[in-house]
Design a protein around this motif. Structure first.
Motif, PDB file in Angstrom:
ATOM      1  N   LEU A  72      33.309  30.610  36.748  1.00  0.00           N
ATOM      2  CA  LEU A  72      33.285  31.992  35.880  1.00  0.00           C
ATOM      3  C   LEU A  72      33.184  31.613  34.124  1.00  0.00           C
ATOM      4  CD1 LEU A  72      33.307  35.324  35.848  1.00  0.00           C
ATOM      5  CD2 LEU A  72      36.341  34.707  35.537  1.00  0.00           C
ATOM      6  N   VAL A  73      31.588  32.039  34.107  1.00  0.00           N
ATOM      7  CA  VAL A  73      30.934  31.677  32.657  1.00  0.00           C
ATOM      8  C   VAL A  73      32.210  32.641  32.179  1.00  0.00           C
ATOM      9  CG1 VAL A  73      29.317  30.909  31.640  1.00  0.00           C
ATOM     10  CG2 VAL A  73      29.489  30.631  33.659  1.00  0.00           C
ATOM     11  N   ARG A  74      32.161  32.407  30.645  1.00  0.00           N
ATOM     12  CA  ARG A  74      31.986  33.843  30.044  1.00  0.00           C
ATOM     13  C   ARG A  74      31.458  33.632  28.339  1.00  0.00           C
ATOM     14  NH1 ARG A  74      37.863  35.938  27.218  1.00  0.00           N
ATOM     15  NH2 ARG A  74      37.357  37.500  25.981  1.00  0.00           N
ATOM     16  N   ASP A  75      31.071  34.361  27.463  1.00  0.00           N
ATOM     17  CA  ASP A  75      30.420  34.205  26.686  1.00  0.00           C
ATOM     18  C   ASP A  75      31.553  33.160  26.035  1.00  0.00           C
ATOM     19  OD1 ASP A  75      29.528  33.856  23.618  1.00  0.00           O
ATOM     20  OD2 ASP A  75      29.523  36.354  23.574  1.00  0.00           O
ATOM     21  N   GLY A  76      30.475  31.865  25.221  1.00  0.00           N
ATOM     22  CA  GLY A  76      31.953  31.149  24.827  1.00  0.00           C
ATOM     23  C   GLY A  76      32.456  31.423  23.723  1.00  0.00           C
ATOM     24  N   ARG A  77      31.782  32.336  22.602  1.00  0.00           N
ATOM     25  CA  ARG A  77      32.199  32.614  21.157  1.00  0.00           C
ATOM     26  C   ARG A  77      33.461  33.708  21.895  1.00  0.00           C
ATOM     27  NH1 ARG A  77      26.945  34.966  20.536  1.00  0.00           N
ATOM     28  NH2 ARG A  77      27.002  35.829  21.498  1.00  0.00           N
ATOM     29  N   VAL A 127      37.323  28.170  39.097  1.00  0.00           N
ATOM     30  CA  VAL A 127      36.846  27.213  38.333  1.00  0.00           C
ATOM     31  C   VAL A 127      36.589  27.757  37.118  1.00  0.00           C
ATOM     32  CG1 VAL A 127      37.466  25.060  39.639  1.00  0.00           C
ATOM     33  CG2 VAL A 127      35.128  26.167  38.319  1.00  0.00           C
ATOM     34  N   GLY A 128      36.502  27.332  35.594  1.00  0.00           N
ATOM     35  CA  GLY A 128      36.189  27.717  34.262  1.00  0.00           C
ATOM     36  C   GLY A 128      36.701  26.933  33.047  1.00  0.00           C
ATOM     37  N   GLY A 147      39.076  34.561  32.235  1.00  0.00           N
ATOM     38  CA  GLY A 147      38.722  35.247  33.421  1.00  0.00           C
ATOM     39  C   GLY A 147      39.699  34.783  34.082  1.00  0.00           C
ATOM     40  N   THR A 148      39.610  33.553  34.999  1.00  0.00           N
ATOM     41  CA  THR A 148      40.400  32.779  35.769  1.00  0.00           C
ATOM     42  C   THR A 148      41.150  33.630  36.279  1.00  0.00           C
ATOM     43  OG1 THR A 148      41.188  31.139  34.757  1.00  0.00           O
ATOM     44  CG2 THR A 148      38.421  30.723  36.023  1.00  0.00           C
ATOM     45  N   THR A 149      42.039  33.886  35.555  1.00  0.00           N
ATOM     46  CA  THR A 149      43.118  34.928  36.562  1.00  0.00           C
ATOM     47  C   THR A 149      43.113  35.980  36.660  1.00  0.00           C
ATOM     48  OG1 THR A 149      44.588  33.834  34.398  1.00  0.00           O
ATOM     49  CG2 THR A 149      45.311  35.819  35.879  1.00  0.00           C
ATOM     50  N   MET A 150      42.001  36.500  36.401  1.00  0.00           N
ATOM     51  CA  MET A 150      42.145  38.498  36.636  1.00  0.00           C
ATOM     52  C   MET A 150      40.585  37.428  38.039  1.00  0.00           C
ATOM     53  SD  MET A 150      38.870  41.312  35.260  1.00  0.00           S
ATOM     54  CE  MET A 150      37.778  39.459  35.529  1.00  0.00           C
ATOM     55  N   LEU A 151      40.104  36.642  38.106  1.00  0.00           N
ATOM     56  CA  LEU A 151      39.228  36.459  39.497  1.00  0.00           C
ATOM     57  C   LEU A 151      40.463  35.664  40.384  1.00  0.00           C
ATOM     58  CD1 LEU A 151      36.443  36.288  41.199  1.00  0.00           C
ATOM     59  CD2 LEU A 151      36.228  34.029  39.666  1.00  0.00           C
ATOM     60  N   GLN A 152      41.412  35.416  40.469  1.00  0.00           N
ATOM     61  CA  GLN A 152      42.347  34.917  41.040  1.00  0.00           C
ATOM     62  C   GLN A 152      42.630  36.089  41.783  1.00  0.00           C
ATOM     63  OE1 GLN A 152      45.728  34.069  39.158  1.00  0.00           O
ATOM     64  NE2 GLN A 152      46.889  33.990  40.678  1.00  0.00           N
ATOM     65  N   LEU A 153      43.182  36.910  40.993  1.00  0.00           N
ATOM     66  CA  LEU A 153      43.881  38.177  41.492  1.00  0.00           C
ATOM     67  C   LEU A 153      42.909  38.663  42.734  1.00  0.00           C
ATOM     68  CD1 LEU A 153      46.003  39.411  38.354  1.00  0.00           C
ATOM     69  CD2 LEU A 153      47.763  37.652  40.689  1.00  0.00           C
ATOM     70  N   MET A 154      41.617  38.920  41.549  1.00  0.00           N
ATOM     71  CA  MET A 154      41.346  39.410  42.770  1.00  0.00           C
ATOM     72  C   MET A 154      40.816  39.287  44.304  1.00  0.00           C
ATOM     73  SD  MET A 154      37.801  40.718  40.421  1.00  0.00           S
ATOM     74  CE  MET A 154      37.976  42.013  39.377  1.00  0.00           C
ATOM     75  N   LEU A 155      40.845  37.612  44.442  1.00  0.00           N
ATOM     76  CA  LEU A 155      40.575  37.150  45.455  1.00  0.00           C
ATOM     77  C   LEU A 155      41.757  37.445  46.375  1.00  0.00           C
ATOM     78  CD1 LEU A 155      38.394  33.751  44.053  1.00  0.00           C
ATOM     79  CD2 LEU A 155      37.889  35.331  45.939  1.00  0.00           C
ATOM     80  N   HIS A 156      42.966  36.997  45.180  1.00  0.00           N
ATOM     81  CA  HIS A 156      44.081  37.094  46.595  1.00  0.00           C
ATOM     82  C   HIS A 156      44.596  38.702  46.618  1.00  0.00           C
ATOM     83  CE1 HIS A 156      48.301  36.015  46.809  1.00  0.00           C
ATOM     84  NE2 HIS A 156      48.475  37.441  46.593  1.00  0.00           N
TER      85      HIS A 156
END
Length: 346
Positions: A140-145, A10-11, A16-25
């Motif tokens: 997953l947290v990313r700089d809000g800006r 989630v995020g 970058g959640t798609t990147m993390l999804q692929l890392m887990l996949h």
């Protein structure tokens, strides 16, 4: 015993959640599909499908998932008839019919464990816990800006920068709430900037949380992107490249000065709490800050309305909700260990 708990990523969108999804996949034991569009709508319309203890009702729900115009089921590469059959023969609960989609997807890759990724799930963690009471969440947290700058450029994102700021603030606030309320083994947070700067270290820590051995292939998600990212999602082209820090801090040139000023004023405390340095921008225009507050209030009101409607539905649930597909789910329900052939008869 190796874990079979579901994993939800989630995020805020563009974190970058798609990147993390692929890392887990990319892990040899975990399958995480592209985003689907059926879980949340199905849950909020569950009364229309009736008691899932009845096989015909399971068939109706599974058929809608497999054939619905907006469910994205076709992108999963699953045989629709086999899924509907598995749902009908599987456990009689709403969560089991939903979870069977992901179980079938994992079986497509010969993997024993599944996950799901959709940024907006951060709003629905309580709902997901009802469906999958043994679930684990990765925020997953990313700089809000950077999130605001990226959202502005997306072809599917029509609102303005103030709306994007309210979106990021909402995701952060929900993340903080979940971190306080959920058990330590159920909720985990990491920063996009740390993940891209040192993927191996961050992924080792993440694997420890989800109860898996780290696999080096997780650091090269581009190898699986060709297979797991739908071709029409051109905004995910970066996932086909190596993991890089090059996309961090681009907000400095992609946001207007007024947008930086407003973002740092209304998001400043949250940004600082997650280690993001502020520029000391001039004080923001009062009207623009007021515009942000209006957007934030609209989001709160919409959430409250949906929550109150769902509370009424919960008073008369049409049937069992929690999935009975994993060992943890069955233990929570007080059921004995289930053999594979009981879930998916051959």
């Amino acid at each position: 015993m190796q874990s079979d708990r579901p994993i939800f990523v989630v995020g805020c969108p563009r974190s970058g959640t798609t990147m993390l999804q692929l890392m887990l996949h990319s892990h040899p034991r975990i399958a995480v599909p592209p985003e689907t569009r059926f879980l949340v709508p199905a849950y909020f319309s569950r009364r229309g499908y009736g008691d899932m203890r009845l096989a015909d009702n399971r068939r109706k729900l599974a058929t809608w998932i497999a054939e619905g115009r907006n469910t994205k089921f076709r992108e999963l590469g699953i045989d629709a008839e086999e899924y509907v059959r598995s749902a009908m023969l599987g456990p009689g609960s709403f969560g089991s019919v939903i979870g069977m989609v992901f179980k079938c997807y994992a079986e497509r890759f010969g993997k024993p464990r599944w996950g799901d990724k959709r940024p907006s799930y951060y709003r629905h963690v309580e709902m997901l816990m009802r469906l999958f009471p043994d679930a684990q969440f990765v925020h997953l947290v990313r700089d809000g800006r950077d999130c605001v700058a990226s959202l502005k450029e997306m072809p599917w994102y029509k609102p303005d920068a103030l709306h994007a700021m309210a979106n990021w603030a909402e995701a952060i606030d929900f993340g903080r709430r979940h971190a306080r309320k959920l058990p330590a083994d159920s909720f985990y947070e990491l920063r996009y900037e740390d993940l891209t700067a040192d993927p191996e270290s961050e992924l080792r820590k993440l694997c420890a949380f989800i109860g898996e051995e780290y696999d080096s292939g997780m650091c090269e998600p581009r190898h699986i992107a060709e297979l797991a990212v739908p071709k029409h999602k051109v905004w995910h082209t970066n996932t086909h490249s190596e993991v890089t820090t090059a996309h961090s801090g681009k907000w400095a040139t992609r946001l207007e000065p007024w947008e930086i000023a407003v973002a740092e004023e209304v998001l400043g405390e949250r940004l600082a709490a997650y280690g993001y340095e502020l520029t000391g921008a001039p004080k923001a225009d009062r009207q623009q800050v007021a515009g942000y507050k209006v957007e934030a209030a609209k989001r709160r009101s919409a959430r409250l309305r949906k929550y109150n409607r769902d509370r009424l539905t919960r008073l008369r649930e049409p049937g069992p909700i929690a999935a009975l597909l994993t060992e943890g789910q069955r233990v929570i329900a007080g059921l004995p260990q289930q053999r594979t052939r009981e879930l998916l008869p051959r």
